[in-house]
Design a protein around this motif. Structure first.
Motif, PDB file in Angstrom:
ATOM      1  N   LEU A  73      17.539  12.503   6.569  1.00 44.09           N
ATOM      2  CA  LEU A  73      17.208  14.071   6.356  1.00 44.09           C
ATOM      3  C   LEU A  73      18.177  14.660   7.558  1.00 44.09           C
ATOM      4  O   LEU A  73      18.519  13.951   8.688  1.00 44.09           O
ATOM      5  CB  LEU A  73      15.658  14.147   6.829  1.00 44.09           C
ATOM      6  N   ILE A  74      18.557  15.913   7.361  1.00 48.77           N
ATOM      7  CA  ILE A  74      19.007  16.663   8.338  1.00 48.77           C
ATOM      8  C   ILE A  74      18.139  17.755   8.725  1.00 48.77           C
ATOM      9  O   ILE A  74      17.683  18.478   8.147  1.00 48.77           O
ATOM     10  CB  ILE A  74      20.529  17.546   7.732  1.00 48.77           C
ATOM     11  N   LEU A  75      18.024  17.746  10.328  1.00 48.46           N
ATOM     12  CA  LEU A  75      17.182  18.592  11.123  1.00 48.46           C
ATOM     13  C   LEU A  75      17.757  19.999  11.006  1.00 48.46           C
ATOM     14  O   LEU A  75      18.825  20.204  11.380  1.00 48.46           O
ATOM     15  CB  LEU A  75      16.767  18.138  12.184  1.00 48.46           C
ATOM     16  N   LEU A  76      17.073  21.032  10.677  1.00 45.67           N
ATOM     17  CA  LEU A  76      17.521  22.356  10.746  1.00 45.67           C
ATOM     18  C   LEU A  76      17.208  23.211  11.812  1.00 45.67           C
ATOM     19  O   LEU A  76      17.429  24.450  11.853  1.00 45.67           O
ATOM     20  CB  LEU A  76      17.235  23.265   9.344  1.00 45.67           C
ATOM     21  N   ALA A  77      16.028  22.878  12.466  1.00 43.62           N
ATOM     22  CA  ALA A  77      15.319  23.707  13.594  1.00 43.62           C
ATOM     23  C   ALA A  77      15.049  22.571  14.437  1.00 43.62           C
ATOM     24  O   ALA A  77      14.807  21.449  14.422  1.00 43.62           O
ATOM     25  CB  ALA A  77      14.300  24.545  13.081  1.00 43.62           C
ATOM     26  N   GLY A  78      14.512  23.451  15.742  1.00 44.30           N
ATOM     27  CA  GLY A  78      14.018  22.541  16.652  1.00 44.30           C
ATOM     28  C   GLY A  78      15.203  21.925  17.810  1.00 44.30           C
ATOM     29  O   GLY A  78      16.300  22.557  17.588  1.00 44.30           O
ATOM     30  N   ARG A  79      14.807  21.135  18.901  1.00 39.29           N
ATOM     31  CA  ARG A  79      15.633  20.672  19.814  1.00 39.29           C
ATOM     32  C   ARG A  79      16.927  19.723  19.339  1.00 39.29           C
ATOM     33  O   ARG A  79      17.984  19.928  19.593  1.00 39.29           O
ATOM     34  CB  ARG A  79      14.697  19.807  20.770  1.00 39.29           C
ATOM     35  N   TYR A 116      11.950  22.699   7.008  1.00 37.84           N
ATOM     36  CA  TYR A 116      12.986  22.847   7.936  1.00 37.84           C
ATOM     37  C   TYR A 116      13.862  21.620   7.610  1.00 37.84           C
ATOM     38  O   TYR A 116      14.724  21.043   9.147  1.00 37.84           O
ATOM     39  CB  TYR A 116      12.950  23.117   9.573  1.00 37.84           C
ATOM     40  N   VAL A 117      14.057  20.782   6.697  1.00 37.59           N
ATOM     41  CA  VAL A 117      15.000  19.649   6.557  1.00 37.59           C
ATOM     42  C   VAL A 117      15.872  19.823   5.409  1.00 37.59           C
ATOM     43  O   VAL A 117      15.153  20.401   4.465  1.00 37.59           O
ATOM     44  CB  VAL A 117      14.096  18.433   6.834  1.00 37.59           C
ATOM     45  N   ILE A 118      16.933  19.118   5.466  1.00 30.48           N
ATOM     46  CA  ILE A 118      17.698  18.737   4.097  1.00 30.48           C
ATOM     47  C   ILE A 118      17.507  17.371   3.740  1.00 30.48           C
ATOM     48  O   ILE A 118      18.069  16.703   4.706  1.00 30.48           O
ATOM     49  CB  ILE A 118      19.109  19.347   4.372  1.00 30.48           C
ATOM     50  N   ALA A 119      17.139  17.082   2.541  1.00 33.89           N
ATOM     51  CA  ALA A 119      17.063  15.828   2.059  1.00 33.89           C
ATOM     52  C   ALA A 119      18.544  15.410   1.485  1.00 33.89           C
ATOM     53  O   ALA A 119      19.023  16.331   0.605  1.00 33.89           O
ATOM     54  CB  ALA A 119      16.018  15.269   0.887  1.00 33.89           C
ATOM     55  N   THR A 120      19.103  14.350   2.061  1.00 29.12           N
ATOM     56  CA  THR A 120      20.577  13.793   1.535  1.00 29.12           C
ATOM     57  C   THR A 120      20.084  12.513   0.529  1.00 29.12           C
ATOM     58  O   THR A 120      19.015  12.200   0.284  1.00 29.12           O
ATOM     59  CB  THR A 120      21.218  13.285   2.711  1.00 29.12           C
ATOM     60  N   SER A 121      21.190  12.515  -0.005  1.00 32.21           N
ATOM     61  CA  SER A 121      21.159  11.217  -1.250  1.00 32.21           C
ATOM     62  C   SER A 121      21.331   9.780  -0.557  1.00 32.21           C
ATOM     63  O   SER A 121      20.981   9.146  -1.262  1.00 32.21           O
ATOM     64  CB  SER A 121      22.227  11.376  -2.201  1.00 32.21           C
ATOM     65  N   THR A 122      21.530   9.954   0.902  1.00 32.40           N
ATOM     66  CA  THR A 122      21.601   8.783   1.422  1.00 32.40           C
ATOM     67  C   THR A 122      20.263   7.981   1.646  1.00 32.40           C
ATOM     68  O   THR A 122      19.343   8.957   2.306  1.00 32.40           O
ATOM     69  CB  THR A 122      22.330   8.901   2.649  1.00 32.40           C
ATOM     70  N   TRP A 200      25.471  17.540  12.019  1.00 34.56           N
ATOM     71  CA  TRP A 200      25.807  18.403  10.909  1.00 34.56           C
ATOM     72  C   TRP A 200      25.963  19.700  11.017  1.00 34.56           C
ATOM     73  O   TRP A 200      25.081  20.195  12.128  1.00 34.56           O
ATOM     74  CB  TRP A 200      24.906  18.254   9.759  1.00 34.56           C
ATOM     75  N   GLY A 201      26.985  20.190  10.547  1.00 38.09           N
ATOM     76  CA  GLY A 201      26.836  21.991  10.691  1.00 38.09           C
ATOM     77  C   GLY A 201      27.997  22.451   9.556  1.00 38.09           C
ATOM     78  O   GLY A 201      28.566  21.932   9.042  1.00 38.09           O
ATOM     79  N   LEU A 202      27.821  23.817   9.501  1.00 43.74           N
ATOM     80  CA  LEU A 202      28.675  24.641   8.458  1.00 43.74           C
ATOM     81  C   LEU A 202      29.921  25.068   9.151  1.00 43.74           C
ATOM     82  O   LEU A 202      29.748  25.804  10.336  1.00 43.74           O
ATOM     83  CB  LEU A 202      27.897  25.469   7.935  1.00 43.74           C
ATOM     84  N   SER A 203      31.085  25.211   8.617  1.00 39.17           N
ATOM     85  CA  SER A 203      31.987  25.706   9.237  1.00 39.17           C
ATOM     86  C   SER A 203      32.413  27.254   8.347  1.00 39.17           C
ATOM     87  O   SER A 203      31.436  27.669   7.482  1.00 39.17           O
ATOM     88  CB  SER A 203      33.304  24.894   8.590  1.00 39.17           C
ATOM     89  N   LYS A 204      33.320  27.902   8.721  1.00 37.00           N
ATOM     90  CA  LYS A 204      33.501  29.274   8.251  1.00 37.00           C
ATOM     91  C   LYS A 204      33.685  28.894   6.788  1.00 37.00           C
ATOM     92  O   LYS A 204      34.860  28.190   6.330  1.00 37.00           O
ATOM     93  CB  LYS A 204      34.679  29.922   9.043  1.00 37.00           C
ATOM     94  N   GLY A 205      33.060  29.787   5.855  1.00 38.98           N
ATOM     95  CA  GLY A 205      33.200  29.827   4.278  1.00 38.98           C
ATOM     96  C   GLY A 205      32.646  28.700   3.586  1.00 38.98           C
ATOM     97  O   GLY A 205      32.829  28.774   2.345  1.00 38.98           O
TER      98      GLY A 205
END
Length: 213
Positions: A73-79, A116-122, A200-205
């Motif tokens: 999972l990818i955490l989207l909030a918190g520390r 507040y998580v994203i489930a990945t295919s891994t 993990w993070g988002l880039s511009k666009g």
């Protein structure tokens, strides 16, 4: 030798709620029944609202179909937002129990909300691994220490910041025990350790709804 006389006390009769009193005057009827305790002459201007009793019992949220034991999972909030973690199980409260593992990316055993998580295919192969029953919601609750001192006095002691409390040795042992099977599963896949270590993070666009995880 004198013998003391033992007398048993009789139970007192309950006080009467009303008393009959003689009232003077020809038109007052002579006698009248009066309450022993007078009612208050003053009443609240507004009725005190009583809280409504809810018949609904809180139920934990159902687990998403994309989240299974071993899913990354990818955490989207918190520390630790942006970190990749491994899902272990869902607790009774509905929160998810996840781990880094701590040795790889520094994320300890913790509870997170699945909103507040994203489930990945891994996914890691954790076949045969069962999470210990001691890892429940009560395991993560902190004991509130009551004190008469203010928050400022608690933070500063003799002009110095309060020393950080060391982590109990039992917590470190529990972390190693939970991560043992996870680390063994990580070693089976090449570059999976680097994948979990990276943030993990988002880039511009980039937009999350257009990405495939």
């Amino acid at each position: 030798m004198t013998m003391a006389r033992i007398t048993s006390k009789k139970p007192e009769a309950p006080a009467a709620e009303t008393v009959e009193k003689t009232i003077g005057g020809d038109k007052n009827g002579g006698k009248r029944v009066v309450p022993t305790i007078k009612a208050s002459r003053y009443y609240p201007a507004e009725d005190v609202r009583q809280p409504k009793k809810s018949r609904k019992s809180p139920k934990p949220a159902s687990l998403r179909s994309t989240i299974t034991p071993g899913t990354v999972l990818i955490l989207l909030a918190g520390r630790f937002r942006g970190k990749r973690v491994v899902f272990l199980k869902q607790l009774e409260s509905g929160l998810l129990l996840v781990t880094g593992p701590y040795k790889i990316n520094g994320v300890p055993l913790r509870r997170v909300n699945q909103a507040y998580v994203i489930a990945t295919s891994t996914k890691l192969d954790l076949e045969g691994f069962t999470v210990d029953q001691k890892f429940n919601d009560a395991y993560f609750t902190k004991v509130a220490a009551k004190g008469s001192r203010s928050a400022e006095e608690e933070f500063f002691e003799d002009g110095k910041p309060k020393a950080k409390e060391p982590l109990p040795a039992s917590r470190s042992a529990d972390q190693k025990e939970a991560d043992k099977a996870v680390l063994a599963a990580v070693k089976k896949t090449e570059n999976l350790s680097k994948y979990l270590k990276s943030s993990w993070g988002l880039s511009k666009g980039q937009y999350p709804h257009q990405l495939v995880f």
